[in-house]
Scaffold this motif. Structure first.
Motif, PDB file in Angstrom:
ATOM      1  N   MET A 186       0.853  -1.205   0.000  1.00  0.00           N
ATOM      2  CA  MET A 186       0.000   0.000   0.000  1.00  0.00           C
ATOM      3  C   MET A 186       0.877   1.239   0.000  1.00  0.00           C
ATOM      4  O   MET A 186       1.765   1.387   0.832  1.00  0.00           O
ATOM      5  CB  MET A 186      -0.900  -0.030   1.243  1.00  0.00           C
ATOM      6  N   HIS A 187       0.614   2.099  -0.961  1.00  0.00           N
ATOM      7  CA  HIS A 187       1.335   3.372  -1.016  1.00  0.00           C
ATOM      8  C   HIS A 187       0.381   4.443  -0.501  1.00  0.00           C
ATOM      9  O   HIS A 187      -0.625   4.757  -1.133  1.00  0.00           O
ATOM     10  CB  HIS A 187       1.764   3.665  -2.470  1.00  0.00           C
ATOM     11  N   TRP A 188       0.673   5.006   0.655  1.00  0.00           N
ATOM     12  CA  TRP A 188      -0.272   5.858   1.382  1.00  0.00           C
ATOM     13  C   TRP A 188      -0.279   7.315   0.942  1.00  0.00           C
ATOM     14  O   TRP A 188      -0.900   8.152   1.570  1.00  0.00           O
ATOM     15  CB  TRP A 188       0.029   5.797   2.878  1.00  0.00           C
ATOM     16  N   MET A 191       1.114  10.339  -2.443  1.00  0.00           N
ATOM     17  CA  MET A 191       1.396  10.552  -3.859  1.00  0.00           C
ATOM     18  C   MET A 191       2.848  10.979  -3.986  1.00  0.00           C
ATOM     19  O   MET A 191       3.355  11.743  -3.163  1.00  0.00           O
ATOM     20  CB  MET A 191       0.488  11.643  -4.430  1.00  0.00           C
ATOM     21  N   ASP A 192       3.508  10.496  -5.044  1.00  0.00           N
ATOM     22  CA  ASP A 192       4.898  10.879  -5.291  1.00  0.00           C
ATOM     23  C   ASP A 192       4.963  11.861  -6.454  1.00  0.00           C
ATOM     24  O   ASP A 192       4.377  11.627  -7.514  1.00  0.00           O
ATOM     25  CB  ASP A 192       5.726   9.634  -5.651  1.00  0.00           C
ATOM     26  N   PHE A 193       5.676  12.937  -6.232  1.00  0.00           N
ATOM     27  CA  PHE A 193       5.918  13.918  -7.302  1.00  0.00           C
ATOM     28  C   PHE A 193       7.414  13.981  -7.532  1.00  0.00           C
ATOM     29  O   PHE A 193       8.173  14.333  -6.620  1.00  0.00           O
ATOM     30  CB  PHE A 193       5.419  15.303  -6.895  1.00  0.00           C
ATOM     31  N   PRO A 237      15.134  11.495  -6.248  1.00  0.00           N
ATOM     32  CA  PRO A 237      14.597  12.740  -5.695  1.00  0.00           C
ATOM     33  C   PRO A 237      13.099  12.877  -6.005  1.00  0.00           C
ATOM     34  O   PRO A 237      12.693  12.811  -7.172  1.00  0.00           O
ATOM     35  CB  PRO A 237      15.398  13.831  -6.406  1.00  0.00           C
ATOM     36  N   HIS A 238      12.305  13.029  -4.985  1.00  0.00           N
ATOM     37  CA  HIS A 238      10.861  13.247  -5.160  1.00  0.00           C
ATOM     38  C   HIS A 238      10.285  13.708  -3.832  1.00  0.00           C
ATOM     39  O   HIS A 238      10.942  13.619  -2.793  1.00  0.00           O
ATOM     40  CB  HIS A 238      10.161  11.959  -5.625  1.00  0.00           C
ATOM     41  N   VAL A 239       9.053  14.206  -3.869  1.00  0.00           N
ATOM     42  CA  VAL A 239       8.354  14.496  -2.612  1.00  0.00           C
ATOM     43  C   VAL A 239       7.229  13.475  -2.466  1.00  0.00           C
ATOM     44  O   VAL A 239       6.446  13.247  -3.390  1.00  0.00           O
ATOM     45  CB  VAL A 239       7.842  15.955  -2.534  1.00  0.00           C
ATOM     46  N   HIS A 240       7.225  12.821  -1.313  1.00  0.00           N
ATOM     47  CA  HIS A 240       6.141  11.900  -0.996  1.00  0.00           C
ATOM     48  C   HIS A 240       5.147  12.687  -0.148  1.00  0.00           C
ATOM     49  O   HIS A 240       5.490  13.239   0.887  1.00  0.00           O
ATOM     50  CB  HIS A 240       6.698  10.695  -0.211  1.00  0.00           C
ATOM     51  N   TYR A 241       3.902  12.779  -0.635  1.00  0.00           N
ATOM     52  CA  TYR A 241       2.916  13.670  -0.021  1.00  0.00           C
ATOM     53  C   TYR A 241       1.728  12.879   0.523  1.00  0.00           C
ATOM     54  O   TYR A 241       1.142  12.059  -0.186  1.00  0.00           O
ATOM     55  CB  TYR A 241       2.448  14.659  -1.091  1.00  0.00           C
ATOM     56  N   LEU A 284       7.878   5.564  -5.726  1.00  0.00           N
ATOM     57  CA  LEU A 284       9.260   5.954  -5.404  1.00  0.00           C
ATOM     58  C   LEU A 284       9.483   5.883  -3.894  1.00  0.00           C
ATOM     59  O   LEU A 284      10.585   6.096  -3.405  1.00  0.00           O
ATOM     60  CB  LEU A 284       9.532   7.380  -5.889  1.00  0.00           C
ATOM     61  N   ASP A 285       8.380   5.633  -3.210  1.00  0.00           N
ATOM     62  CA  ASP A 285       8.269   5.568  -1.750  1.00  0.00           C
ATOM     63  C   ASP A 285       8.628   6.842  -1.005  1.00  0.00           C
ATOM     64  O   ASP A 285       8.734   7.911  -1.572  1.00  0.00           O
ATOM     65  CB  ASP A 285       9.049   4.404  -1.182  1.00  0.00           C
TER      66      ASP A 285
HETATM   67 ZN   LIG Z   1       5.694   7.837  -1.932  1.00  0.00          ZN
END
Ligand SMILES: [Zn+2]
Length: 325
Positions: free
Chosen positions: A202-204, A206-208, A282-286, A324-325
């Motif tokens: 489960m990916h809780w 959103m990845d940007f 590199p990403h932001v997990h939101y 991307l977690d």
């Molecule tokens: Zn993520």
């Protein structure tokens, strides 16, 4: 016609008419005329003091009363117009404004209630036109009360609107990074394969994706509750409490731009994209929380997306790719 008198004439042995003397006749006529004049004069005085004949003053008073009645008629018509306008405002108040702000409608009886209890109109009683005056006064009193209730209702709505404005400003409603062409949305909320174990997980959030150092923005007004890397997996991350049960989380930052306890506005720069913690690139997990539960952030971008863009974003977010977690 005076009585005809007779006398007995012993000479002729017959009854003869007594002819009244001429002077006496004139006296009688004079007395008759004076008596008639007196009688007529008395009669006139009595007549003038009765209701059947009006003096000039009475006539003018009567005209005045008729004018008052006419004016009350006009006032009544004006009040009727006022009542209609008020009714229209009340209807909008109940069915639009109060409804929109989830306030109970004000019942008709409450809006139209007159004044009960003691007779407020006692001082107006006892005159010929009492009814007209009392009715108009009652009508005006009800209008006045309606206006007071309406005004209070609008006060309440203004307060609710202010609250709603605050609530709307608080709810996380934009994307955490600048993403106009939507190309930065990499992975959505739901079951995704883990970038490290490749297992379905489960990916809780959103990845940007974005280059390291890209600015990250607060998605709603609130207060920073955390800015640290002590939570497993998120790396350097920031949490913002928005009130009303909403909380947002931004993970894998390279750097913070806020401190705990700081108040932020929607769109404020809170940190920069990085790949700290359990992150592949590199990403932001939101993430967005409501009352402690993690919910799909995609439902909250109405502040910045058109319907078409939202549709697009939805398609991208629903792809079952690797996060991307
Ligand atoms: Zn993520």
């Amino acid at each position: 016609m005076s009585k005809v008198k007779y006398y007995y004439d012993p000479d002729t042995l017959s009854y003869r008419k007594i002819e009244p003397k001429k002077s006496k006749r004139y006296r009688n006529l004079f007395l008759f005329l004076v008596g008639s004049a007196l009688f007529g004069f008395l009669g006139l005085i009595i007549l003038l003091n009765t209701r059947w004949v009006n003096t000039p003053k009475e006539l003018s008073l009567e005209r005045e009363v008729r004018n008052y009645e006419l004016q009350y008629d006009i006032l009544n018509r004006k009040m009727e117009q006022m009542e209609q306008v008020l009714a229209n405002i009340e209807e909008r108040d109940n069915n639009i404004y109060r409804l929109y702000f989830e306030a109970n409608p004000i019942p008709e009886e409450q809006r139209r209630a007159g004044f009960g209890g003691i007779n407020r109109y006692k001082s107006l009683e006892g005159f010929n036109n009492s009814e007209i005056i009392i009715n108009a006064t009652k009508r005006l009193d009800i209008i006045q009360k309606q206006m007071v209730i309406q005004s209070k209702s609008l006060d309440e709505i203004a307060k609710l609107a202010e609250e709603k404005e605050k609530l709307l400003a608080s709810i996380p409603a934009i994307q955490p990074i600048s993403n106009e062409d939507l190309t930065r949305m990499a992975s959505g909320y739901g079951w995704r394969s883990d970038p490290f174990t490749k297992a379905r997980k489960m990916h809780w959030g959103m990845d940007f994706t974005a280059p390291r150092g890209t600015p990250i923005y607060a998605t709603g007004d609130g207060k920073v509750t955390r800015a640290d890397n002590r939570s497993s997996g998120y790396g350097k991350h920031v949490r913002i409490d928005h009130g009303y049960g909403y909380l947002s989380l931004y993970g894998h930052m390279s750097k913070y731009n806020v401190t705990v306890g700081q108040k932020v506005k929607r769109g404020d720069l809170i940190g920069f994209v990085g790949s700290t913690g359990r992150s592949e690139a590199p990403h932001v997990h939101y993430e967005v929380f409501k009352d402690g539960e993690r919910i799909n952030p995609i439902n909250f971008y109405y502040g910045s997306l058109t319907a078409e863009e939202f549709d697009n974003m939805l398609k991208l977010a629903n792809q079952e790719n690797q996060s991307l977690d």
